[in-house]
Design an enzyme around this catalytic site. Structure first.
Site: not given
Ligand code: APR
Length: 238
Positions: A55, A91, A94, A109, A178
């Site tokens: 991270y 999700q 950033d 998330h 996706s």
């Protein structure tokens, strides 16, 4: 927020043209590192240094090399044109939606530029390196700070607010995802079970849930999303 809003779900694909890797593309994060090692509580317990390094590298890349692209900016424009009518559920961890100007935004998330203390629960801004020695800015205890990111097996954030918006929206748009990960992958089905909202997928290629959408447009987000937003605004003014 009023009923009948537009709910926009975004995934890693919207940030790809900003230079941030997706997860499941050939050059994605999960082609380089095992998600079990860096995106699960078990992996963190097993090797916290590896997780912090993962991270820390993404936090550094985000701040040094990534800028919002035309897709992020188009969503911010839509919200500015239709105040209180647009909710972005991302999700992504950033901060490119924020930097583009989106305000009505849920990070289901979590957020890369925040840390969470396992001891006192405080969530704090965290832009620098995080290590096992890092102290919580609130309780000052070392060694209890983790990325404020939802790992596999953990509960995504703000789900009651998200479902309320899905159940009352009139337009649901999924961008750059996706359709691999639930609960986000199930949002389109939830929308359709609750009413007659229009559902649209804007993606580089068909997602796993492509056939569930009434309308699909494929291409790079930086082209497809501004075009779609422009048409939406033109339809409303005609
Ligand atoms: N424009 C639009 N879509 C794109 C682009 C682009 N330039 N580049 C890639 N995509 C699409 C891919 O075709 C794919 O469908 O974006 C999607 C990215 O899918 P994933 O890598 O699976 O990312 P995402 O759907 O956001 O993953 C969901 O999985 O690993 C977890 O927590 C992580 O939030 C993430 C979740």
């Amino acid at each position: 927020m009023q009923n009948g809003v537009i709910v926009v779900l975004t995934g890693a694909g919207i940030s790809k043209e900003s230079g941030l890797a997706t997860f499941r593309d050939a050059d994605g994060e999960w082609a380089r590192v095992e998600l079990e090692d860096v995106a699960t509580p078990e992996g963190y317990r097993r090797n916290p240094d590896l997780v912090h390094a993962f991270y820390n590298a993404r936090r550094k890349k985000l701040q040094e090399a990534a800028l919002p692209n035309a897709a992020h900016l188009a969503l911010a424009r839509l919200e500015q044109e239709w105040p209180d009518q647009v909710l972005v559920v991302t999700q992504n961890i950033d901060d490119l939606h924020e930097r583009a100007g989106s305000r009505n935004l849920i990070h289901m998330h979590g957020e890369l530029l925040k840390g969470r203390c396992d001891l006192c629960g405080t969530i704090s801004p965290w832009a620098g390196e995080m290590t096992r020695a890092s102290r919580c800015p609130s309780c000052q205890h070392p060694g209890r700070l983790r990325p404020h990111v939802v790992w596999f097996g953990e509960m995504p954030l703000d789900m009651p607010r998200i479902y309320r918006a899905l159940e009352t929206c009139r337009l649901f748009i999924a961008i750059g995802t996706s359709g691999n990960v639930y609960p986000a992958a199930g949002f389109v089905t939830h929308v359709q079970s609750c009413g007659h909202a229009r559902t649209v997928e804007l993606n580089l290629e068909p997602s796993l849930g492509a056939t569930l959408f009434q309308q699909t447009v494929y291409g790079p987000a930086s082209q497809v999303v501004p075009d779609f937003v422009a048409r939406l605004l033109a339809e409303a003014s005609s």
